[in-house]
Design a protein around this motif. Structure first.
Motif, PDB file in Angstrom:
ATOM      1  N   MET A  31      -0.879 -20.294   4.512  1.00  0.00           N
ATOM      2  CA  MET A  31      -0.854 -21.433   3.431  1.00  0.00           C
ATOM      3  C   MET A  31      -1.550 -20.971   2.066  1.00  0.00           C
ATOM      4  O   MET A  31      -2.221 -20.012   2.039  1.00  0.00           O
ATOM      5  CB  MET A  31      -1.837 -22.675   4.007  1.00  0.00           C
ATOM      6  N   PRO A  32      -1.101 -21.215   1.003  1.00  0.00           N
ATOM      7  CA  PRO A  32      -1.693 -21.151  -0.473  1.00  0.00           C
ATOM      8  C   PRO A  32      -3.147 -21.430  -0.195  1.00  0.00           C
ATOM      9  O   PRO A  32      -3.755 -22.123   0.557  1.00  0.00           O
ATOM     10  CB  PRO A  32      -1.039 -21.772  -1.284  1.00  0.00           C
ATOM     11  N   SER A  87       3.884  -3.510  17.310  1.00  0.00           N
ATOM     12  CA  SER A  87       3.520  -5.125  17.227  1.00  0.00           C
ATOM     13  C   SER A  87       2.114  -5.460  16.485  1.00  0.00           C
ATOM     14  O   SER A  87       1.791  -6.035  15.628  1.00  0.00           O
ATOM     15  CB  SER A  87       3.418  -5.827  18.371  1.00  0.00           C
ATOM     16  N   ALA A  88       1.245  -4.365  16.794  1.00  0.00           N
ATOM     17  CA  ALA A  88      -0.172  -4.360  16.303  1.00  0.00           C
ATOM     18  C   ALA A  88      -0.050  -3.975  14.685  1.00  0.00           C
ATOM     19  O   ALA A  88      -0.876  -4.485  13.851  1.00  0.00           O
ATOM     20  CB  ALA A  88      -1.071  -3.192  17.033  1.00  0.00           C
ATOM     21  N   GLN A  89       0.872  -2.996  14.240  1.00  0.00           N
ATOM     22  CA  GLN A  89       1.053  -2.824  12.923  1.00  0.00           C
ATOM     23  C   GLN A  89       1.500  -4.231  12.086  1.00  0.00           C
ATOM     24  O   GLN A  89       0.803  -4.405  11.253  1.00  0.00           O
ATOM     25  CB  GLN A  89       1.734  -1.759  12.839  1.00  0.00           C
ATOM     26  N   GLY A  90       2.263  -4.844  12.759  1.00  0.00           N
ATOM     27  CA  GLY A  90       2.556  -6.046  12.113  1.00  0.00           C
ATOM     28  C   GLY A  90       1.960  -7.190  12.215  1.00  0.00           C
ATOM     29  O   GLY A  90       1.628  -7.864  11.225  1.00  0.00           O
ATOM     30  N   LEU A  91       0.907  -7.053  13.299  1.00  0.00           N
ATOM     31  CA  LEU A  91      -0.460  -8.020  13.278  1.00  0.00           C
ATOM     32  C   LEU A  91      -1.302  -7.752  12.031  1.00  0.00           C
ATOM     33  O   LEU A  91      -1.907  -8.616  11.434  1.00  0.00           O
ATOM     34  CB  LEU A  91      -0.958  -7.887  14.600  1.00  0.00           C
ATOM     35  N   ALA A  96      -3.557  -9.718   7.154  1.00  0.00           N
ATOM     36  CA  ALA A  96      -3.874  -9.563   5.554  1.00  0.00           C
ATOM     37  C   ALA A  96      -3.301 -10.396   4.751  1.00  0.00           C
ATOM     38  O   ALA A  96      -3.872 -10.991   3.792  1.00  0.00           O
ATOM     39  CB  ALA A  96      -3.259  -8.109   5.276  1.00  0.00           C
ATOM     40  N   LYS A  97      -2.244 -10.957   5.223  1.00  0.00           N
ATOM     41  CA  LYS A  97      -1.581 -12.164   4.274  1.00  0.00           C
ATOM     42  C   LYS A  97      -2.507 -13.513   4.614  1.00  0.00           C
ATOM     43  O   LYS A  97      -2.728 -14.421   3.636  1.00  0.00           O
ATOM     44  CB  LYS A  97      -0.092 -12.403   5.034  1.00  0.00           C
ATOM     45  N   VAL A  98      -2.874 -13.722   5.987  1.00  0.00           N
ATOM     46  CA  VAL A  98      -3.618 -14.816   6.289  1.00  0.00           C
ATOM     47  C   VAL A  98      -4.954 -14.915   5.504  1.00  0.00           C
ATOM     48  O   VAL A  98      -5.333 -15.731   4.683  1.00  0.00           O
ATOM     49  CB  VAL A  98      -4.108 -15.069   7.668  1.00  0.00           C
ATOM     50  N   LYS A  99      -5.702 -13.724   5.470  1.00  0.00           N
ATOM     51  CA  LYS A  99      -6.827 -13.538   4.548  1.00  0.00           C
ATOM     52  C   LYS A  99      -6.702 -13.944   3.022  1.00  0.00           C
ATOM     53  O   LYS A  99      -7.341 -14.530   2.504  1.00  0.00           O
ATOM     54  CB  LYS A  99      -7.337 -12.061   4.734  1.00  0.00           C
TER      55      LYS A  99
END
Length: 234
Positions: A31-32, A87-91, A96-99
Motif C-alpha cells: 500500500m502507499p 525465492s528468498a531473493q524475491g522475498l 524492501a517494497k513493503v518497508k
C-alpha cells in the motif's frame, strides 16, 4: 508406507485448493505510505510448497479480528518449484517494497511449511535479519522432511527440503536464529507432512509444541492464528 501415501495425498490436496501456481505467481503490491508511521509492524505471509497467497485468507481474517488493519498485511507469492534461494531473493525485494510503501523500519514474517526455509534463508544468508522484528514459523521443515523424497524429481526446492541436503546443512551451520529477531515456531506430532515433526524447532527460538494439529490445520486454526497475532503485536 500408508502414512507416506497419506502425506503425499495431503500435499496434492493443498495444490488443489490454491488458485495461484508458479505460472500465475504474483506479489501483492504494498500500500502507499500513509501520512503517519504504521500503527503496527507490517506482516508478510510466506506460503509453502504447492501453495499460494490465497491459503493465508483464514490467517488474514484472524489478524484483522485481532486488531490489524488491511494495510498492515501482505502476502508474498513465489514459484515453489524453484530453488528456495531464488525465492528468498524475491522475498528480500518484496520486504524492501513493503518497508518503502509503509515507512516501517522492519516487518514481521509469518510462514508455513517450505516458506520457513525461504524466510530463514533470507534472514540468515541475505542479511534479512536486520529487517525482521518477529519471525513466526508454522510447521516448517527447518531440518528437512523425509516426505520430500516423494517430489525431489519434480523440483529443486524439494531436493533442498530433503534431510541432509547441502541447502539444509548451510542453514543449520552456525547460529540458527541470527540477529535480533524474535524467532517463534509452532509444530505438532500430528502434522503428517513434516517428518520428523521435530524438524521445525530452531535453536535459539521459542518453540511451541501443539498437541495435535495437521499440516493444513496450521493454516485454518483460528485459535492458533490468533495466538500468533498476539505474539507479533507484543
Amino acid at each position: 508406507m500408508r502414512r507416506t501415501i497419506s502425506a503425499l495425498a495431503l500435499a496434492v490436496a493443498v495444490a488443489a485448493t490454491v488458485t495461484a501456481g508458479p505460472a500465475a505467481s504474483a506479489e501483492a503490491a504494498p500500500m502507499p505510505a500513509s501520512a503517519s508511521a504504521p500503527a503496527r509492524t507490517p506482516v508478510v505471509f510466506v506460503h509453502g510448497y504447492l501453495s499460494g497467497g490465497v491459503t493465508w485468507d483464514p490467517a488474514i481474517a484472524a489478524f484483522l479480528a485481532a486488531g490489524y488493519r488491511p494495510g498492515d498485511l501482505y502476502t508474498y507469492s513465489y514459484d515453489f518449484f524453484a530453488s528456495n534461494k531464488a525465492s528468498a531473493q524475491g522475498l528480500a525485494a518484496f520486504v524492501a517494497k513493503v518497508k518503502a510503501g509503509t515507512g516501517a523500519d522492519k516487518v514481521d514474517i509469518v510462514n508455513h511449511s517450505m516458506g520457513g526455509l525461504v524466510s530463514l534463508w533470507y534472514a540468515k544468508e541475505l542479511g534479512g535479519a536486520a529487517d525482521i522484528k518477529h519471525m513466526a514459523s508454522l510447521a516448517a521443515p527447518h531440518h528437512g522432511t523425509y516426505i520430500a523424497g516423494l517430489c525431489t524429481v519434480l523440483s529443486v526446492s524439494c531436493q533442498e527440503m530433503s534431510p541432509g541436503s547441502d541447502f539444509l546443512k548451510r542453514l543449520a551451520s552456525g547460529d540458527e536464529t541470527p540477529g535480533a529477531v524474535d524467532y517463534r515456531t509452532w509444530y505438532s506430532p500430528c502434522d503428517g507432512v513434516i517428518n520428523p515433526f521435530t524438524s521445525t524447532p530452531l535453536a535459539g527460538a521459542v518453540n511451541t509444541l501443539v498437541p495435535c494439529e495437521t499440516h493444513l490445520g496450521f493454516l485454518t486454526d483460528v485459535g492458533l492464528l490468533t495466538q500468533v497475532a498476539s505474539v507479533l503485536k507484543a
